[in-house]
Design a protein around this motif. Structure first.
Motif, PDB file in Angstrom:
ATOM      1  N   PRO A   1      -6.034  -6.505  11.141  1.00  0.00           N
ATOM      2  CA  PRO A   1      -5.478  -5.822  12.313  1.00  0.00           C
ATOM      3  C   PRO A   1      -4.921  -6.790  13.353  1.00  0.00           C
ATOM      4  O   PRO A   1      -4.021  -6.427  14.119  1.00  0.00           O
ATOM      5  N   GLU A   2      -5.433  -8.034  13.357  1.00  0.00           N
ATOM      6  CA  GLU A   2      -4.940  -9.043  14.302  1.00  0.00           C
ATOM      7  C   GLU A   2      -3.692  -9.749  13.786  1.00  0.00           C
ATOM      8  O   GLU A   2      -3.130 -10.604  14.486  1.00  0.00           O
ATOM      9  N   GLY A   3      -3.259  -9.404  12.556  1.00  0.00           N
ATOM     10  CA  GLY A   3      -2.030  -9.979  12.029  1.00  0.00           C
ATOM     11  C   GLY A   3      -2.221 -11.230  11.198  1.00  0.00           C
ATOM     12  O   GLY A   3      -1.240 -11.896  10.862  1.00  0.00           O
ATOM     13  N   GLU A   4      -3.455 -11.560  10.833  1.00  0.00           N
ATOM     14  CA  GLU A   4      -3.697 -12.759  10.030  1.00  0.00           C
ATOM     15  C   GLU A   4      -3.620 -12.419   8.542  1.00  0.00           C
ATOM     16  O   GLU A   4      -4.119 -11.377   8.096  1.00  0.00           O
ATOM     17  N   LEU A   5      -3.015 -13.318   7.779  1.00  0.00           N
ATOM     18  CA  LEU A   5      -2.910 -13.143   6.340  1.00  0.00           C
ATOM     19  C   LEU A   5      -4.287 -13.221   5.697  1.00  0.00           C
ATOM     20  O   LEU A   5      -5.074 -14.116   5.991  1.00  0.00           O
ATOM     21  N   VAL A   6      -4.588 -12.261   4.807  1.00  0.00           N
ATOM     22  CA  VAL A   6      -5.835 -12.309   4.045  1.00  0.00           C
ATOM     23  C   VAL A   6      -5.619 -13.265   2.879  1.00  0.00           C
ATOM     24  O   VAL A   6      -4.811 -13.007   1.985  1.00  0.00           O
ATOM     25  N   LEU A   7      -6.338 -14.358   2.875  1.00  0.00           N
ATOM     26  CA  LEU A   7      -6.102 -15.436   1.924  1.00  0.00           C
ATOM     27  C   LEU A   7      -6.783 -15.182   0.585  1.00  0.00           C
ATOM     28  O   LEU A   7      -7.843 -14.545   0.518  1.00  0.00           O
ATOM     29  N   THR A   8      -6.168 -15.712  -0.470  1.00  0.00           N
ATOM     30  CA  THR A   8      -6.834 -15.762  -1.766  1.00  0.00           C
ATOM     31  C   THR A   8      -7.846 -16.909  -1.736  1.00  0.00           C
ATOM     32  O   THR A   8      -7.795 -17.773  -0.860  1.00  0.00           O
TER      33      THR A   8
ATOM     34  N   VAL B   1       5.001  -7.498   2.954  1.00  0.00           N
ATOM     35  CA  VAL B   1       5.598  -8.456   2.029  1.00  0.00           C
ATOM     36  C   VAL B   1       5.623  -9.830   2.689  1.00  0.00           C
ATOM     37  O   VAL B   1       6.109  -9.986   3.808  1.00  0.00           O
ATOM     38  N   PHE B   2       5.080 -10.811   1.968  1.00  0.00           N
ATOM     39  CA  PHE B   2       5.024 -12.185   2.455  1.00  0.00           C
ATOM     40  C   PHE B   2       5.320 -13.102   1.279  1.00  0.00           C
ATOM     41  O   PHE B   2       4.634 -13.044   0.252  1.00  0.00           O
ATOM     42  N   ASN B   3       6.373 -13.933   1.421  1.00  0.00           N
ATOM     43  CA  ASN B   3       6.792 -14.823   0.329  1.00  0.00           C
ATOM     44  C   ASN B   3       7.004 -14.049  -0.977  1.00  0.00           C
ATOM     45  O   ASN B   3       6.579 -14.485  -2.055  1.00  0.00           O
ATOM     46  N   GLU B   4       7.641 -12.880  -0.848  1.00  0.00           N
ATOM     47  CA  GLU B   4       8.000 -12.027  -1.990  1.00  0.00           C
ATOM     48  C   GLU B   4       6.783 -11.484  -2.732  1.00  0.00           C
ATOM     49  O   GLU B   4       6.877 -11.097  -3.900  1.00  0.00           O
ATOM     50  N   ARG B   5       5.644 -11.419  -2.074  1.00  0.00           N
ATOM     51  CA  ARG B   5       4.444 -10.825  -2.662  1.00  0.00           C
ATOM     52  C   ARG B   5       3.866  -9.827  -1.667  1.00  0.00           C
ATOM     53  O   ARG B   5       3.949 -10.024  -0.453  1.00  0.00           O
TER      54      ARG B   5
END
Length: 283
Positions: free
Chosen positions: A183-190, A173-177
């Motif tokens: 695996p490295e902890g990076e957000l998968v961007l739209t 959950v990130f910003n209520e989504r």
């Protein structure tokens, strides 16, 4: 003689079936599916071996009946298949493949079905490896993976994210989504977030270039000031040299004048002596 009847071969409906799902309950549910679908498709833009969909019917049995409760998954991913457009997912037209990953976006009206009836279907019939549910308002989030014949709850990591072995990605959950993480902890961007990130990158590069240009201007101004200071010091030194030369010339002139006066007095004294006049007696 007993006549043995051949086994009945199930007759499947045609494979070109339209999806038959109800509208999503809220804009937040729709937004969640859009985020999941577009971010995964962007992240896997170079892959052609999967299919991801949201709010699409999965047809899996010739005896399948319309069930107002048991609708298709909110979001699912099928691995090792052709990435192309489909009207629905028809298992018998897809080499018997079922979704490898399913995410249900809970609501007050579907929560019980998602947690019980659907979970049993995905576990016992579809054999879907990873199953997650997420409530976009309460932020309830759980995940399960098949171990043997039963679902086992996935243990969260330090960030409270859950690992999907099928996707090789975390969900958290990130910003209520609900979002994917590498695996490295990076957000998968739209795509929109990636475009924003690119714009921010360009803006930062522009600001960096401006800062470097301003720094270069300051360095140039400092060099100009140093050169002007050096020129002023050189001019001051030249003035000092000229003043010293003038002082020396003045001193030389005074010395020459004094010598002329001495010589003149000596000549006058000599003439007076020749005339028999004692110069010392002259007042």
């Amino acid at each position: 003689m007993v006549q043995i009847q051949p086994p009945e071969i199930p007759t499947f409906p045609p494979g070109d079936l339209w999806s038959d799902e109800p509208p999503l309950e809220t804009y937040r549910h729709l937004e969640e599916l859009i985020i999941l679908l577009t971010s995964l498709n962007r992240f896997w833009s170079d892959r052609t071996d999967y299919f991801a969909a949201g709010n699409m019917t999965v047809y899996y049995s010739s005896r399948q009946r319309k069930d107002e409760e048991l609708r298709g998954p909110d979001f699912f991913v099928v691995m090792d298949t052709e990435r192309r457009e489909r009207k629905s997912w028809v298992v018998w037209e897809e080499d018997g493949k079922y979704p490898n990953v399913i995410i249900e976006v809970l609501s007050d009206s579907t929560s019980s079905v998602d947690k019980n009836k659907k979970k049993q279907l995905y576990q016992n019939v579809w054999r879907t490896r990873d199953y997650f549910w997420f409530h976009p308002y309460t932020l309830e989030f759980k995940g399960f993976t098949l171990v043997g014949r039963n679902y086992v709850e996935i243990e969260p990591n330090a960030q409270s994210w859950l690992w999907s072995d099928e996707l090789q990605l975390y969900l958290g959950v990130f910003n209520e989504r609900l979002r994917f993480f590498t695996p490295e902890g990076e957000l998968v961007l739209t795509p929109e977030e990636e475009a924003d990130a690119e714009r921010q990158k360009v803006e930062l590069e522009r600001q960096r270039a401006d800062a470097e240009r301003q720094q270069a201007d300051l360095e140039r101004q400092r060099a100009d000031a140093e050169r002007q200071r050096a020129d002023a010091e050189s001019q001051q030194a030249e003035l000092e040299r000229q003043r010293a030369d003038a002082e020396r010339q003045r001193a030389d002139a005074e010395s020459q004048q004094a010598e002329l006066e001495r010589q003149k007095n000596a000549i006058l004294r000599q003439k007076l002596l020749e005339l028999g006049v004692n110069p010392d007696e002259i007042g």
